[in-house]
Structure formats: C-alpha cells, structure tokens
Design a protein around this motif. Structure first.
Motif, PDB file in Angstrom:
ATOM      1  N   ILE A  89     123.257  87.781 111.578  1.00 34.61           N
ATOM      2  CA  ILE A  89     122.104  87.900 110.675  1.00 34.61           C
ATOM      3  C   ILE A  89     122.167  86.803 109.612  1.00 34.61           C
ATOM      4  CG2 ILE A  89     121.015  89.349 108.913  1.00 34.61           C
ATOM      5  CD1 ILE A  89     121.969  91.802 110.607  1.00 34.61           C
ATOM      6  N   MET A  90     123.340  86.615 109.031  1.00 36.68           N
ATOM      7  CA  MET A  90     123.518  85.577 108.009  1.00 36.68           C
ATOM      8  C   MET A  90     123.227  84.195 108.589  1.00 36.68           C
ATOM      9  SD  MET A  90     124.184  84.971 104.810  1.00 36.68           S
ATOM     10  CE  MET A  90     125.082  86.347 104.094  1.00 36.68           C
ATOM     11  N   ASP A  91     123.645  83.960 109.831  1.00 34.04           N
ATOM     12  CA  ASP A  91     123.386  82.678 110.491  1.00 34.04           C
ATOM     13  C   ASP A  91     121.899  82.330 110.494  1.00 34.04           C
ATOM     14  OD1 ASP A  91     125.947  81.853 111.120  1.00 34.04           O
ATOM     15  OD2 ASP A  91     125.915  82.708 113.146  1.00 34.04           O
ATOM     16  N   LYS A  92     121.067  83.290 110.823  1.00 33.84           N
ATOM     17  CA  LYS A  92     119.614  83.037 110.893  1.00 33.84           C
ATOM     18  C   LYS A  92     119.078  82.590 109.538  1.00 33.84           C
ATOM     19  CE  LYS A  92     118.890  86.259 114.629  1.00 33.84           C
ATOM     20  NZ  LYS A  92     118.398  87.576 115.038  1.00 33.84           N
ATOM     21  N   HIS A  93     119.534  83.236 108.482  1.00 31.06           N
ATOM     22  CA  HIS A  93     119.060  82.880 107.148  1.00 31.06           C
ATOM     23  C   HIS A  93     119.572  81.503 106.715  1.00 31.06           C
ATOM     24  CE1 HIS A  93     117.232  86.779 106.372  1.00 31.06           C
ATOM     25  NE2 HIS A  93     118.323  87.349 106.853  1.00 31.06           N
ATOM     26  N   LEU A  94     120.841  81.233 106.990  1.00 25.35           N
ATOM     27  CA  LEU A  94     121.414  79.941 106.587  1.00 25.35           C
ATOM     28  C   LEU A  94     120.807  78.787 107.377  1.00 25.35           C
ATOM     29  CD1 LEU A  94     125.133  80.975 106.058  1.00 25.35           C
ATOM     30  CD2 LEU A  94     123.452  80.379 104.302  1.00 25.35           C
ATOM     31  N   GLU A  95     120.475  79.037 108.623  1.00 26.54           N
ATOM     32  CA  GLU A  95     119.823  77.999 109.426  1.00 26.54           C
ATOM     33  C   GLU A  95     118.468  77.631 108.827  1.00 26.54           C
ATOM     34  OE1 GLU A  95     119.051  76.911 114.092  1.00 26.54           O
ATOM     35  OE2 GLU A  95     119.853  78.870 113.561  1.00 26.54           O
ATOM     36  N   ALA A  96     117.725  78.629 108.372  1.00 23.87           N
ATOM     37  CA  ALA A  96     116.428  78.376 107.731  1.00 23.87           C
ATOM     38  C   ALA A  96     116.618  77.613 106.417  1.00 23.87           C
ATOM     39  CB  ALA A  96     115.701  79.696 107.471  1.00 23.87           C
ATOM     40  N   LEU A  97     117.637  77.970 105.648  1.00 27.00           N
ATOM     41  CA  LEU A  97     117.878  77.289 104.374  1.00 27.00           C
ATOM     42  C   LEU A  97     118.360  75.850 104.575  1.00 27.00           C
ATOM     43  CD1 LEU A  97     119.519  80.143 102.278  1.00 27.00           C
ATOM     44  CD2 LEU A  97     117.202  79.226 102.089  1.00 27.00           C
ATOM     45  N   ALA A  98     119.134  75.617 105.618  1.00 27.23           N
ATOM     46  CA  ALA A  98     119.641  74.260 105.880  1.00 27.23           C
ATOM     47  C   ALA A  98     118.501  73.278 106.087  1.00 27.23           C
ATOM     48  CB  ALA A  98     120.567  74.274 107.094  1.00 27.23           C
ATOM     49  N   ALA A  99     117.490  73.703 106.820  1.00 24.72           N
ATOM     50  CA  ALA A  99     116.346  72.827 107.069  1.00 24.72           C
ATOM     51  C   ALA A  99     115.539  72.577 105.793  1.00 24.72           C
ATOM     52  CB  ALA A  99     115.449  73.445 108.138  1.00 24.72           C
ATOM     53  N   LYS A 100     115.557  73.532 104.902  1.00 18.71           N
ATOM     54  CA  LYS A 100     114.766  73.446 103.673  1.00 18.71           C
ATOM     55  C   LYS A 100     115.484  72.678 102.561  1.00 18.71           C
ATOM     56  CE  LYS A 100     112.300  76.455 100.479  1.00 18.71           C
ATOM     57  NZ  LYS A 100     112.010  77.833 100.117  1.00 18.71           N
ATOM     58  N   HIS A 101     116.797  72.801 102.487  1.00 16.40           N
ATOM     59  CA  HIS A 101     117.574  72.189 101.403  1.00 16.40           C
ATOM     60  C   HIS A 101     118.410  71.043 101.962  1.00 16.40           C
ATOM     61  CE1 HIS A 101     116.464  75.184  98.425  1.00 16.40           C
ATOM     62  NE2 HIS A 101     116.496  76.047  99.423  1.00 16.40           N
ATOM     63  N   PHE A 102     117.740  69.931 102.148  1.00 17.88           N
ATOM     64  CA  PHE A 102     118.322  68.767 102.803  1.00 17.88           C
ATOM     65  C   PHE A 102     119.521  68.187 102.050  1.00 17.88           C
ATOM     66  CE2 PHE A 102     118.330  64.226 103.931  1.00 17.88           C
ATOM     67  CZ  PHE A 102     118.450  64.344 105.308  1.00 17.88           C
ATOM     68  N   ARG A 103     119.536  68.289 100.738  1.00 16.70           N
ATOM     69  CA  ARG A 103     120.611  67.685  99.952  1.00 16.70           C
ATOM     70  C   ARG A 103     121.910  68.497  99.980  1.00 16.70           C
ATOM     71  NH1 ARG A 103     118.692  63.525  96.542  1.00 16.70           N
ATOM     72  NH2 ARG A 103     116.440  63.440  96.509  1.00 16.70           N
ATOM     73  N   THR A 104     121.842  69.717 100.484  1.00 15.78           N
ATOM     74  CA  THR A 104     123.026  70.569 100.591  1.00 15.78           C
ATOM     75  C   THR A 104     123.438  70.635 102.055  1.00 15.78           C
ATOM     76  OG1 THR A 104     122.301  71.895  98.711  1.00 15.78           O
ATOM     77  CG2 THR A 104     123.921  72.891 100.169  1.00 15.78           C
ATOM     78  N   ARG A 105     124.707  70.493 102.314  1.00 13.90           N
ATOM     79  CA  ARG A 105     125.224  70.570 103.684  1.00 13.90           C
ATOM     80  C   ARG A 105     125.549  72.030 103.989  1.00 13.90           C
ATOM     81  NH1 ARG A 105     128.647  67.197 107.203  1.00 13.90           N
ATOM     82  NH2 ARG A 105     128.368  68.285 109.165  1.00 13.90           N
ATOM     83  N   PHE A 106     125.105  72.525 105.130  1.00 13.06           N
ATOM     84  CA  PHE A 106     125.349  73.897 105.570  1.00 13.06           C
ATOM     85  C   PHE A 106     126.186  73.858 106.842  1.00 13.06           C
ATOM     86  CE2 PHE A 106     121.736  74.380 102.856  1.00 13.06           C
ATOM     87  CZ  PHE A 106     121.766  75.678 102.378  1.00 13.06           C
ATOM     88  N   ILE A 107     127.327  74.566 106.818  1.00 11.03           N
ATOM     89  CA  ILE A 107     128.177  74.654 108.000  1.00 11.03           C
ATOM     90  C   ILE A 107     128.688  76.080 108.144  1.00 11.03           C
ATOM     91  CG2 ILE A 107     128.884  72.229 107.927  1.00 11.03           C
ATOM     92  CD1 ILE A 107     131.554  73.121 106.706  1.00 11.03           C
ATOM     93  N   LYS A 108     129.195  76.370 109.332  1.00 11.59           N
ATOM     94  CA  LYS A 108     129.845  77.660 109.549  1.00 11.59           C
ATOM     95  C   LYS A 108     131.173  77.410 110.246  1.00 11.59           C
ATOM     96  CE  LYS A 108     127.384  78.799 113.842  1.00 11.59           C
ATOM     97  NZ  LYS A 108     126.607  79.859 114.501  1.00 11.59           N
ATOM     98  N   VAL A 109     132.113  78.307 109.982  1.00 11.35           N
ATOM     99  CA  VAL A 109     133.433  78.177 110.596  1.00 11.35           C
ATOM    100  C   VAL A 109     133.892  79.567 111.032  1.00 11.35           C
ATOM    101  CG1 VAL A 109     134.622  78.275 108.357  1.00 11.35           C
ATOM    102  CG2 VAL A 109     135.786  77.269 110.313  1.00 11.35           C
ATOM    103  N   ASN A 110     134.338  79.637 112.268  1.00 10.96           N
ATOM    104  CA  ASN A 110     134.855  80.886 112.813  1.00 10.96           C
ATOM    105  C   ASN A 110     136.206  81.163 112.164  1.00 10.96           C
ATOM    106  OD1 ASN A 110     136.032  82.921 114.439  1.00 10.96           O
ATOM    107  ND2 ASN A 110     134.836  82.243 116.210  1.00 10.96           N
TER     108      ASN A 110
END
Length: 169
Positions: free
Chosen positions: A92-113
């Motif tokens: 669920i969190m992934d879906k939200h962060l993916e949407a924010l990554a596209a919107k906030h270009f100056r911030t880098r969004f990553i995920k780590v297992n």
C-alpha cells in the motif's frame, strides 16, 4: 522674448535624444538581464537532466545496502521505504510513494527490502513496517512508522502522506 517654434522643436529633439539614449541604456540593461536569465535556465535544465539521469522522478528498489548509503548521502532529499515483500501494508505504501516520486522530482524516492539491508535496519532501528525514512543531506531527519500518523487506516490518501513528509523536510 518669445521662443521661436524652431527652438521648441530643437528642445524637444534634445529631450528625444536623451530619451533614446535612456532607451538604449535600458536595452543594454535588459540584454544583460536576459543573458543572465538564459544562463540560469541553462543551469536549471542541466540540473534537471542530471537528476533525471540519477533516477529522480522514479521509485525504484535498491538491492544493495552500499548503494542505498551512496544515494542517501549524495542526494539533497531522499525518501527511503524499508519494506518486506510479504507485508500488505508495505505494498500500500509503495503505491503512494510511487505517485509522490513522479510529483516531487527534486526528491529521490527509493525502497529497500529489509532482508537485503540488515546493517541499515539495525543502524536506523527499523522495528515496524512499513517504515519510511526521510534523509536530508545524508542525515535521517524524520520517519513515518506504520500508518498511525496517516489516519491508522489502509485507505489513507496520498496527500496525507505528502503533507506528513513535507512538514518535516
């Protein structure tokens, strides 16, 4: 003594000459400003190109702890989602962060297992998932743990997470 009409015309021409001189100086000033602005725009475009090359605007999984460290220390603002592939709330969190990554270009969004990052999990004391950590200039500034601050519901909206992260950046 009365001034001749030709004298008034000459006076007017003198003031027009001054006006044209002023306009030419203004043109020179504007040209300088225009050149400065063009250089600023070129620099901004170059910065955007470099960010795009470094995956800004995307949300990607990083599998190597050293790479996560490199990204978080070399990026001005970075949001890292510590997740487990079998936790529904992490998806669920992934879906939200993916949407924010596209919107906030100056911030880098990553995920780590978390299974791939035992050192970081221990060092950052990640105990509850999902855990989203905000890094500013390589320093952990804030974290969102679970969904408590997001309404404590799986149906929270992306703007709620966005506001939460923005308020602490």
């Amino acid at each position: 003594m009365m001034t001749e009409p030709s004298d008034r015309i000459l006076d007017h021409l003198d003031s027009d000459d001054e006006l044209f001189d002023d306009l030419e100086r203004d043109d020179d000033d504007l040209a300088g400003f225009r050149e400065q602005r063009i250089e600023q725009l070129k620099a901004e475009l170059e910065r955007a190109r470099a960010m795009r090359e470094n995956a800004h605007g995307t949300y990607a999984e990083i599998k190597d702890e050293k790479e996560v460290l490199k990204i978080t220390t070399s990026t001005n603002k970075c949001v890292v989602h510590f997740f487990h592939k079998e936790f529904r709330r992490c998806a669920i969190m992934d879906k939200h962060l993916e949407a924010l990554a596209a919107k906030h270009f100056r911030t880098r969004f990553i995920k780590v297992n978390v299974e791939n990052a035992p050192f970081l999990v221990d060092r950052l004391k990640v105990k509850v998932l999902p855990c989203v950590v905000l890094f500013v200039d390589g320093i952990s500034k804030d974290r969102v743990i679970g969904f408590e601050e997001l309404g404590n519901t799986d149906a929270f909206r992306t703007p709620v997470l966005e506001a939460r992260l923005r308020n602490r950046a």
